[in-house]
Scaffold this motif. Structure first.
Motif, short mmCIF file in Angstrom:
data_model
loop_
_atom_site.label_atom_id
_atom_site.label_comp_id
_atom_site.label_asym_id
_atom_site.label_seq_id
_atom_site.Cartn_x
_atom_site.Cartn_y
_atom_site.Cartn_z
N TYR A 155 0.81 -1.22 0.00
CA TYR A 155 0.00 0.00 0.00
C TYR A 155 0.85 1.27 0.00
O TYR A 155 0.31 2.37 0.13
N HIS A 156 2.18 1.13 -0.10
CA HIS A 156 3.09 2.27 0.03
C HIS A 156 2.82 3.04 1.32
O HIS A 156 2.89 4.27 1.34
N SER A 209 7.18 10.49 -3.77
CA SER A 209 8.04 11.34 -2.94
C SER A 209 9.27 10.58 -2.49
O SER A 209 10.32 11.18 -2.25
N LYS A 210 9.15 9.27 -2.40
CA LYS A 210 10.34 8.46 -2.07
C LYS A 210 11.37 8.57 -3.20
O LYS A 210 12.57 8.71 -2.95
N THR A 241 4.31 15.44 3.71
CA THR A 241 5.02 15.04 4.92
C THR A 241 6.43 14.55 4.59
O THR A 241 7.39 14.88 5.28
N VAL A 242 6.56 13.77 3.52
CA VAL A 242 7.87 13.27 3.12
C VAL A 242 8.75 14.43 2.65
O VAL A 242 9.92 14.54 3.03
N LEU A 285 -2.85 5.36 5.00
CA LEU A 285 -2.69 4.39 3.90
C LEU A 285 -2.60 2.96 4.41
O LEU A 285 -2.79 2.01 3.66
N LEU A 328 4.73 26.88 -2.16
CA LEU A 328 3.70 26.15 -1.40
C LEU A 328 4.22 25.78 -0.01
O LEU A 328 5.39 25.57 0.18
N THR A 352 3.11 8.79 -1.80
CA THR A 352 4.27 8.42 -1.00
C THR A 352 5.34 7.76 -1.87
O THR A 352 6.53 7.99 -1.68
N ALA A 353 4.90 6.95 -2.84
CA ALA A 353 5.87 6.27 -3.70
C ALA A 353 6.69 7.28 -4.49
O ALA A 353 7.92 7.17 -4.58
N MET A 369 9.27 5.92 7.71
CA MET A 369 8.04 6.70 7.92
C MET A 369 6.82 5.84 7.67
O MET A 369 6.76 5.10 6.69
N PHE A 410 13.06 11.79 -2.96
CA PHE A 410 14.01 11.77 -1.86
C PHE A 410 15.37 11.25 -2.33
O PHE A 410 16.42 11.76 -1.97
N GLN A 454 -1.36 15.45 1.17
CA GLN A 454 -0.93 15.45 2.56
C GLN A 454 0.27 14.52 2.81
O GLN A 454 1.27 14.93 3.38
N ASN A 455 0.14 13.26 2.36
CA ASN A 455 1.18 12.27 2.66
C ASN A 455 2.51 12.64 2.01
O ASN A 455 3.56 12.58 2.62
N LYS A 513 10.70 16.46 5.05
CA LYS A 513 11.97 15.85 5.50
C LYS A 513 13.10 16.19 4.54
O LYS A 513 14.26 16.22 4.90
N PHE A 557 2.66 5.90 7.04
CA PHE A 557 1.54 6.75 6.67
C PHE A 557 0.26 6.13 7.18
O PHE A 557 -0.26 5.17 6.61
N GLY A 577 -1.53 4.93 -2.73
CA GLY A 577 -0.24 5.37 -2.22
C GLY A 577 0.70 5.93 -3.27
O GLY A 577 1.91 5.87 -3.10
#
Lengths: 287, 112, 293
Positions: free
Chosen positions: A81-82, B56-57, B79-80, A97, B112, B53-54, A92, B60, B75-76, B83, A94, B50
């Motif tokens: 689900y990442h 933004s990784k 957050t990354v 998720l 932003l 998040t994927a 981290m 990173f 949002q998620n 960092k 989430f 997701g």
């Protein structure tokens, strides 16, 4: 008896039926209504009852223990689900998720991801005279309604007997949340309107109920607006039509203000009586 | 400075992608060496959940100083990115990469 | 090219009827994307002729190879979704309960479990009676809508729009506040919020706008059934003013929507009606607002 009130599409009168049926029925016997349309719970707007309990609801998610972690990266690799990623020397999680599958936690070779509770919503219990009302509300940003719906069912089972009349206001549609919401029901009421949209969506809902082997019947709202293909269809397929509710501006106006309509609009009471009679006969037959 | 763009292609004339998580490419412009490098993110299409998040990784790992995008991360992803300490500029979803870079240089993009 | 997304937190506000009306008015200037995949109804008004159909896969499903399975039961033990049970002495996966987390194949000592792509439905490209193209999808029963499916429908619509060089992409957005509606909003130029003058309408408008705000997309609002309750109407207006949302139009409580629907038409096809005039004006305002964006 557990009765689920569902609909193929939103806006067909599910909340209207659930709140009015619960309140009217409770004039004769004890009723508990549960709003498990957790993404958009609206029943509370119509039932102004005193609150007797409020509880936070949780799901379990992994929490990173940096002192144990060896940064092997296996957790981000197992998560479908990442919901967990490794950024340099940091892991981290989430919360929204995460589906609480426990894979990352239990497969972690360093035991660095213990599962901890995470708030996903709130359950509120109201009560007055013969009417109890339970509402579950998903936190904004939370994506999964199913765990909260399952927990709400458990709460109702713990607090009310099987003989109690239990009504459930379900989410719209035919996807997972609806299946979770209706799977414990003894009978499902599908409310629809006789328009092409209503007909199309309620037929999908009927297919879903068929697949789940649930007995169901229809309530047709704004019955006089559309074409009556739906009545003929129900007749041909021996699907019971429990009642019809007419199109009436007064109903819409009372609803807009957050009022119960059966006190205001005389045509509504007989429809509710028909539904109650049907369900009582159904319950006797089941025994 | 290393500047990252969310784009639908790998060249200066490619249109920007207004989306962050489901962007098709991430292009990095290195101002010091005057070079472009790109990362193909199109596999994200296969992910049901997701995406933010994927992606933004990935970012990173690319370690840019500035990110130029359209609507901005959810949002998620935000957050990354916090960092990462990257400066995020939005509102470039309708431009080409070149236009977006020029708008950034003349301070026409909203931070932003 | 402007991507305009029409959403409403609550069902039954007339969102799909209004989107279909805009699609009629825009004609060949637009490509339409029906992202309200849970209740994909726009095709009932647009009479689409499908020119392309493809299966759609989303998420995963555990499948047990009975030839390899040694019936040890470890998979059932780790499954948090109660998706694995024993039938006729065989461990089997219940596809409705399986969440696709991928935990069970990792603990299976016999390597008997594979994660397979799960078919979730089909998507289509169709020609509509409005002389434009529409991308839409139908979910299989019990399948879940996802950001991925919405992104797919929108991507196909965008590719078409680029190819045909049209002005607008009209997106009928997903309901609720979850992943699908976020995916509907992502990449949009303008959002039309459709609500109604009821307490539930106001309540859900506030919940869904919290999302729109996060994406920093310019928004306008159409209040349907505007005359149902004056007090709620005032409350909606002050909410719009406070949030700087453009008040596009008020549409009165009127049977025209239903009458049109029953006839399989969009309201703008009932030309003489007051509602048709108001929806037309609303579309003109939206076009204007999108010129300045």
């Amino acid at each position: 008896m557990k009765i689920a009130i569902a609909s193929g599409k939103g806006g067909t009168g599910k909340t209207l039926l659930a709140t009015n049926l619960a309140s009217y029925w409770s004039e004769r016997q004890s009723v508990v209504l549960t709003d498990i349309d957790v993404e958009e719970p609206n029943d509370a707007l119509f039932l102004q009852l005193p609150k007797i309990a409020q509880e936070e609801r949780f799901k379990f998610i992994p929490s990173w223990d940096s002192t144990r972690c060896t940064l092997c990266g296996q957790c981000q690799e197992v998560c479908n689900y990442h919901a967990i990623i490794q950024l340099g020397t940091e892991i981290m999680v989430f919360d929204e998720l995460c589906h609480s599958c426990y894979a990352c936690s239990e497969l972690c070779p360093a035991k660095a991801l213990p599962m901890v509770p995470h708030k996903i919503g709130e359950l509120t219990h109201y009560h007055h005279a013969n009417l109890s009302f339970v509402e579950s509300r998903l936190e904004i940003g939370e994506e999964q309604a199913v765990p909260l719906i399952a927990q709400t069912h458990r709460y109702v089972d713990d607090h009310f007997s099987k003989d109690h009349v239990q009504l459930f206001d379900c989410p719209p549609g035919t996807s997972c949340p609806v299946i979770e919401a209706t799977k414990h029901a003894d009978f499902v009421i599908l409310i629809t309107e006789p328009t092409p949209f209503g007909e199309h969506d309620v037929k999908l809902a009927m297919q879903t109920m068929h697949q789940m082997n649930k007995p169901f019947g229809l309530v047709i709202n704004r019955a006089d607006v559309g074409n009556s293909d739906l009545l003929a269809y129900c007749k041909a397929n021996t699907i019971p039509v429990l009642a019809t509710i007419p199109f009436d501006r007064h109903i819409a106006e009372a609803y807009a203000q957050g009022l119960l309509v059966y006190e205001q609009v005389p045509a509504v009471k007989p429809a509710l009586d028909q539904i109650i009679d049907f369900l009582q006969a159904f319950a006797i037959n089941q025994k | 400075m290393k500047i990252a763009f969310t784009t639908k292609g790998t060249e200066w004339n490619s249109p920007m992608d207004a989306r962050f998580g489901r962007t098709e490419f991430i292009v990095i412009y290195d101002e010091e060496t005057n070079t472009l490098s790109s990362f193909d993110n199109r596999a994200i299409e296969n992910e049901a959940h997701g995406a933010g998040t994927a992606t933004s990784k990935k970012l990173f790992e690319l370690k840019p100083d500035v990110l130029i995008t359209g609507n901005g991360p959810g949002q998620n992803a935000a957050t990354v990115l916090k960092k990462l300490n990257v400066k995020i500029f939005g509102g470039a979803g309708e431009m080409t990469m070149k236009e977006a870079y020029e708008a950034y240089q003349s301070s026409d993009l909203a931070m932003l | 090219m402007k991507e305009i997304v029409i959403i409403s937190g609550k069902g039954g506000t007339g969102k799909t009827s209004i989107t279909a009306s805009f699609a009629m008015l825009a004609g060949a200037e637009a490509v339409v994307a029906d992202c309200d995949v849970d209740a994909a109804d726009m095709h009932l008004l647009m009479q689409p002729n499908s020119v392309k159909e493809e299966s759609f896969y989303s998420g995963q499903l555990a499948v047990i190879d009975q030839d390899k399975c040694i019936q040890c039961g470890q998979c059932a033990q780790v499954c948090r979704f109660d998706a694995i049970s024993v039938h006729d002495d065989c461990h089997v996966v219940n596809p409705v309960s399986c969440d696709g987390c991928g935990y069970c194949p990792r603990v299976c000592p016999a390597d008997a479990i594979k994660m397979e792509e799960r078919k979730a439905g089909s998507w289509y490209i169709s020609e509509t009676k409005a002389n434009n193209r529409m991308v839409h999808a139908a979910l299989d029963i019990g399948a879940e809508n996802s950001g991925k499916l919405v992104a797919k429908v929108k991507n196909e619509a965008k590719a078409l729009a680029k190819q045909q060089n049209v002005r607008y992409i009209l997106v009928d957005g997903s309901p609720g506040i979850g992943c699908p509606v976020q995916s509907s909003l992502s990449g949009a130029n303008f959002v039309v919020l459709v609500t109604e003058s009821t307490l539930s309408g106001l309540h859900d408008l506030q919940r869904v706008y919290a999302l729109v705000k996060k994406f920093r997309i310019k928004a306008g609002c159409i209040i349907n059934k505007a005359d149902l309750n004056e007090m709620v109407h005032e409350q909606i207006l002050s909410f719009l003013a406070m949030e700087n949302i453009h008040h596009i139009a008020d549409i009165p409580f009127d049977r025209t929507f239903t009458d049109a629907l029953v006839a399989g038409k969009t309201v703008v096809e009932l030309e003489s009606s007051l509602v048709a005039q108001q929806v037309k004006r609303a579309w003109e305002i939206i076009k204007d607002l999108n010129q300045s964006v």
